[in-house]
Scaffold this motif. Structure first.
Motif, PDB file in Angstrom:
ATOM      1  N   ALA A 150      -2.298   2.029  -0.920  1.00 57.96           N
ATOM      2  CA  ALA A 150      -1.452   1.670  -2.060  1.00 57.96           C
ATOM      3  C   ALA A 150      -2.054   0.576  -2.922  1.00 57.96           C
ATOM      4  O   ALA A 150      -1.675   0.430  -4.088  1.00 57.96           O
ATOM      5  CB  ALA A 150      -0.065   1.238  -1.567  1.00 57.96           C
ATOM      6  N   LEU A 162       4.445  -4.271  -1.782  1.00 59.58           N
ATOM      7  CA  LEU A 162       4.082  -2.855  -1.840  1.00 59.58           C
ATOM      8  C   LEU A 162       3.312  -2.435  -0.597  1.00 59.58           C
ATOM      9  O   LEU A 162       3.617  -1.406   0.027  1.00 59.58           O
ATOM     10  CB  LEU A 162       3.239  -2.586  -3.095  1.00 59.58           C
ATOM     11  N   THR A 184       5.029   0.081   2.236  1.00 56.78           N
ATOM     12  CA  THR A 184       4.471   1.407   2.518  1.00 56.78           C
ATOM     13  C   THR A 184       4.057   1.546   3.972  1.00 56.78           C
ATOM     14  O   THR A 184       4.090   2.649   4.528  1.00 56.78           O
ATOM     15  CB  THR A 184       3.256   1.672   1.618  1.00 56.78           C
ATOM     16  N   GLN A 185       3.666   0.430   4.598  1.00 56.01           N
ATOM     17  CA  GLN A 185       3.272   0.487   5.999  1.00 56.01           C
ATOM     18  C   GLN A 185       4.466   0.389   6.939  1.00 56.01           C
ATOM     19  O   GLN A 185       4.567   1.149   7.907  1.00 56.01           O
ATOM     20  CB  GLN A 185       2.272  -0.633   6.297  1.00 56.01           C
ATOM     21  N   THR A 224       7.758   0.930   6.413  1.00 52.77           N
ATOM     22  CA  THR A 224       8.683   2.067   6.423  1.00 52.77           C
ATOM     23  C   THR A 224       8.105   3.203   7.269  1.00 52.77           C
ATOM     24  O   THR A 224       8.836   3.897   7.977  1.00 52.77           O
ATOM     25  CB  THR A 224       8.971   2.558   4.992  1.00 52.77           C
ATOM     26  N   MET A 234      11.307  -3.238  -1.130  1.00 52.99           N
ATOM     27  CA  MET A 234      10.574  -2.464  -2.127  1.00 52.99           C
ATOM     28  C   MET A 234      11.449  -2.173  -3.339  1.00 52.99           C
ATOM     29  O   MET A 234      10.980  -2.208  -4.482  1.00 52.99           O
ATOM     30  CB  MET A 234      10.086  -1.151  -1.504  1.00 52.99           C
ATOM     31  N   SER A 274      10.169   9.378  -3.303  1.00 51.15           N
ATOM     32  CA  SER A 274       8.816   9.196  -2.775  1.00 51.15           C
ATOM     33  C   SER A 274       8.842   8.918  -1.281  1.00 51.15           C
ATOM     34  O   SER A 274       7.888   9.234  -0.564  1.00 51.15           O
ATOM     35  CB  SER A 274       8.116   8.043  -3.508  1.00 51.15           C
ATOM     36  N   LEU A 275       9.916   8.329  -0.788  1.00 48.23           N
ATOM     37  CA  LEU A 275      10.065   8.086   0.641  1.00 48.23           C
ATOM     38  C   LEU A 275      10.611   9.310   1.363  1.00 48.23           C
ATOM     39  O   LEU A 275      10.332   9.523   2.550  1.00 48.23           O
ATOM     40  CB  LEU A 275      10.994   6.893   0.858  1.00 48.23           C
ATOM     41  N   TYR A 281       3.072   5.269  -2.344  1.00 44.69           N
ATOM     42  CA  TYR A 281       4.158   5.124  -1.375  1.00 44.69           C
ATOM     43  C   TYR A 281       4.245   6.352  -0.469  1.00 44.69           C
ATOM     44  O   TYR A 281       4.366   6.234   0.755  1.00 44.69           O
ATOM     45  CB  TYR A 281       5.484   4.906  -2.104  1.00 44.69           C
ATOM     46  N   THR A 282       4.154   7.523  -1.057  1.00 37.41           N
ATOM     47  CA  THR A 282       4.288   8.754  -0.274  1.00 37.41           C
ATOM     48  C   THR A 282       3.132   8.926   0.700  1.00 37.41           C
ATOM     49  O   THR A 282       3.326   9.152   1.897  1.00 37.41           O
ATOM     50  CB  THR A 282       4.363   9.964  -1.217  1.00 37.41           C
ATOM     51  N   GLN A 312       0.693   6.788   1.769  1.00 36.74           N
ATOM     52  CA  GLN A 312       0.457   5.765   2.784  1.00 36.74           C
ATOM     53  C   GLN A 312       1.581   5.716   3.808  1.00 36.74           C
ATOM     54  O   GLN A 312       1.331   5.473   4.987  1.00 36.74           O
ATOM     55  CB  GLN A 312       0.276   4.386   2.150  1.00 36.74           C
ATOM     56  N   THR A 313       2.814   5.956   3.405  1.00 37.61           N
ATOM     57  CA  THR A 313       3.910   5.949   4.370  1.00 37.61           C
ATOM     58  C   THR A 313       3.712   7.029   5.417  1.00 37.61           C
ATOM     59  O   THR A 313       3.885   6.794   6.621  1.00 37.61           O
ATOM     60  CB  THR A 313       5.263   6.140   3.659  1.00 37.61           C
TER      61      THR A 313
END
Length: 740
Positions: free
Chosen positions: A128, A151, A155-156, A158, A421, A440-441, A489-490, A492-493
């Motif tokens: 990200a 950020l 992303t990590q 979540t 976030m 995105s999540l 976000y998408t 890396q999550t």
């Protein structure tokens, strides 16, 4: 060597791969959250996280992998166990009267596993952060240190929360093998096990060290002294100017039918062949052959989608002049799309490899969901009902000695960092509305279990690059920064969720208490986020000309240029221009429907006529790994399957005793030795004087003298009509070799 069959009556895993690499005993009294573990782990996270973030902006650049961290931690742990006092201390009664020791005994495997897990979840460069750099460097939007930290952490973390909630179906069942962990367990057990006694053969530890030394010395040839052994397109050396020959047998930019390479980094480009199960490897190769050695040449030589005008294995989009697409020509001064300039310039054209990759991605996006519903629906239902998914193996039974992590711990982490976030998006307005952030999540939430099933059984990771770009491009047109945040976000999550689950399984194998695993993962991830964003801020504030093409230290930011191009294409041009009804690529959209129905006949066949081999058929596995193309080419797959056949099929069947003892040790040793040599070459021969220390001779030049299929394809079709020649988009008349 000899093999001890005396222990076969002991309870062990039902899977031979796990029995060969994971110990079936445990010592619940073995300490893991020791002071020396924290000291070594945090020190190595600090060094590797900073170094990998720094080298993320350089080309070429080494990567300090977790394998190197594993080897480095071992002597450090031994040293701490030797020099620290053994004295036991007690805190005052008002602090609980807890006893502790700086040196609780020998450096042990659980401490080592905790250090590995810290490095594995925190040492890599966060994906990200590319969005932040591109927003600041290319779009002129300053995003603060704190936004970057939130950020990266969000992303990590979540992903961390999602991983913990999935452990009932992805960690505890014995069938969820996670092949990457088998290699790690082999390394840890090899380093911590006693020497074999009275077996009459070489110990695994000594063999491991010999292979590391051998692979280190060997890589000097294909990696530096004789690079022709790496790009071993020997057929092209015979006829270097033959266009079809170079297109078919070219290694770097052709179909790569040369089959042979002597470079371990080329062989493992799509995964370690000694790690991936044979049933998954053969399906991957079959998928590659069908799509890239049969379908792609057929489309290319029949000029479908005007593919014959462009490089067959190109790795970037092109304009109608057969030149790399110049995004700046269609941008306004405020970095928005200039529709008039776009119409006057050119549509965006995909080379054959990219076109096939997008086609596969459309199929895979729906195929993996349908496959999960058909094959794992009952497992998911049992997991949600807290019903035992399958019978416990010995490792699950041994883990009962430790208290489990409550689900609400993981859920709390998920909720807290999602809320952070949302607040960050509202404070630093990036153009991404809250509903889009939640969407995105939702993608990684939806795909973690399907991707986890594939990763756990085959060792292949699934990414959401296509969906993560097309969805925000369609919902938020003309907002490239929002597109990048959504994508970061998408992707890396999901990647972090799979990485965290992988480490949860490693802790399960090594018998690390679940709450200790939770603690080290959470601490290391938060620590690394602050460090890496800080390093990024320092670099861009202190290093002149960073991200410029001629930067003195080669800090040209290659990943960020790709990220910027993708944001401009999908965030500015939008998927409607690329895959809409007016686009020549519109038929690819229907591949989503194909993906829905593709797994059904194989599922029906397995239910009606089950046998020993058709139960292993998995359409997502056949589709997923081939998306490494480009930049991977045929040589990466053909050499990979050849080595996999030798170790995972032939040796495993002919000499199972040798395979059980040495296969995963060989895999890890080849990786570690090659990587150590790669880093040594970089810092001693490439980094000094900006790479001027080089060997100029036939062995390093012969493969460069062959005619590039990419260049020849443009010249060969220079006289062909322009693909833009249609009524809606009149052609720009171009003469000479630069046009179609």
């Amino acid at each position: 060597m000899e093999f001890d069959f005396d222990a076969m009556d002991e309870e062990d895993s039902p899977y031979p791969e796990v029995r060969a690499s994971v110990s079936n005993i445990d010592d619940p009294e073995m300490p893991c959250l020791t002071l020396r573990m924290w000291t070594i782990g945090m020190l190595l996270v600090l060094v590797t996280a900073s170094a990998n973030l720094f080298f993320n902006f350089r080309a070429p650049a080494p990567i300090i992998s977790t394998s190197v961290v594993t080897l480095t931690a071992h002597p450090l742990g031994k040293l701490f166990a030797f020099i620290l006092p053994i004295t036991t201390y007690r805190t005052p009664r008002w602090l609980g009267g807890v006893e502790f020791s700086l040196n609780p005994g020998p450096w042990n495997i659980k401490e080592h596993a905790c250090v590995f897990m810290m490095a594995n979840v925190a040492a890599g460069s966060p994906y990200a952060i590319n969005a932040v750099v591109v927003a600041e460097m290319d779009y002129g939007r300053e995003l603060s240190y704190w936004f970057s930290v939130v950020l990266v952490m969000a992303t990590q973390m979540t992903g961390f929360g999602i991983a913990g909630l999935c452990r009932r179906v992805l960690v505890w069942p014995a069938s969820m093998i996670w092949p990457q962990n088998l290699v790690t367990c082999t390394v840890l057990n090899t380093l911590h096990a006693e020497e074999d006694e009275g077996r009459g053969g070489i110990s695994r530890y000594r063999y491991f060290m010999y292979v590391i030394l051998g692979s280190f010395l060997w890589f000097f040839l294909p990696g530096y002294a004789f690079t022709g052994l790496s790009i071993f397109s020997w057929i092209c050396w015979i006829r270097p100017n033959n266009i079809p020959l170079n297109q078919v047998f070219g290694v770097a930019s052709g179909l790569g039918l040369s089959v042979i390479t002597f470079d371990w980094t080329q062989i493992t480009w799509v995964g370690n062949p000694l790690m991936v199960p044979w049933w998954a490897a053969i399906q991957t190769f079959v998928g590659f052959v069908i799509f890239y050695w049969i379908i792609m040449p057929a489309l290319y030589y029949t000029n479908v989608w005007h593919l014959a005008h462009l490089p067959m294995m190109g790795s970037e989009p092109y304009d109608r002049f057969a030149q790399p697409y110049n995004v700046t020509r269609v941008l306004n001064a405020d970095q928005t799309l200039n529709a008039t300039a776009f119409d006057e310039y050119s549509p965006l054209y995909l080379p054959a490899a990219y076109a096939i990759t997008y086609l596969i991605a459309f199929i895979l996006s729906s195929c993996v969901i349908m496959h999960t519903i058909l094959y794992y629906s009952q497992t998911l239902i049992n997991g949600f009902k807290r019903i035992k998914v399958e019978k416990d193996d010995i490792h699950a039974k041994l883990m009962r000695s430790y208290p489990e992590v409550p689900d609400w711990w993981y859920l709390s982490v998920f909720v807290v960092f999602l809320a952070l976030m949302i607040v960050a998006q509202e404070v630093w307005d990036t153009g991404l509305p809250v509903w889009a952030l939640l969407l995105s999540l939702a993608l990684p939430v939806l795909y973690t279990l399907p991707a986890g099933f594939i990763f756990a059984t085959s060792g292949q990771s699934v990414a959401l690059n296509l969906l993560a770009q097309i969805i925000p491009g369609g919902l938020l047109p003309g907002k490239p920064i929002a597109n990048m945040i959504f994508k970061g976000y998408t992707i890396q999550t999901l990647a972090e969720a799979l990485s965290f689950v992988q480490d949860l399984k490693l802790g399960h194998y090594v018998k690390v208490p679940p709450r200790a695993t939770f603690t080290v993962q959470l601490t290391a991830t938060l620590f690394a986020a602050f460090i890496q964003v800080g390093v990024k801020q320092w670099m861009f504030a202190s290093i002149p000309d960073i991200c410029q093409p001629h930067q003195a230290s080669l800090l040209t930011c290659p990943h960020n240029q790709v990220y910027y191009t993708a944001s401009a294409i999908w965030g500015l041009l939008g998927p409607s221009r690329q895959f809409g009804k007016s686009s020549i690529y519109y038929p690819q959209v229907y591949a989503v429907i194909i993906g829905v129905f593709l797994p059904i006949p194989f599922w029906w066949w397995q239910r009606k006529r089950p046998n020993s081999w058709n139960t292993y058929i998995s359409t997502p596995i056949a589709l997923n790994a081939v998306t490494y193309v480009p930049p991977a080419t045929g040589i990466n797959y053909s050499s990979w399957i050849t080595v996999g056949f030798v170790f995972q099929y032939w040796i495993k069947r002919k000499n199972f005793a040798w395979w059980s003892k040495f296969n995963y040790a060989t895999s890890a040793a080849l990786d570690i030795g090659t990587l150590m040599c790669l880093i040594f070459i970089f810092f001693t021969l490439q980094f000094p004087k900006n790479g001027t220390i080089e060997l100029n001779w036939w062995g390093n030049n012969v493969w460069q003298h062959s005619t590039s299929p990419s260049r020849l394809s443009r010249l060969h079709f220079a006289d062909a009509p322009s693909p833009a020649a249609d009524a809606a988009n009149p052609p720009l008349l171009v003469t000479g070799p630069e046009g179609f």
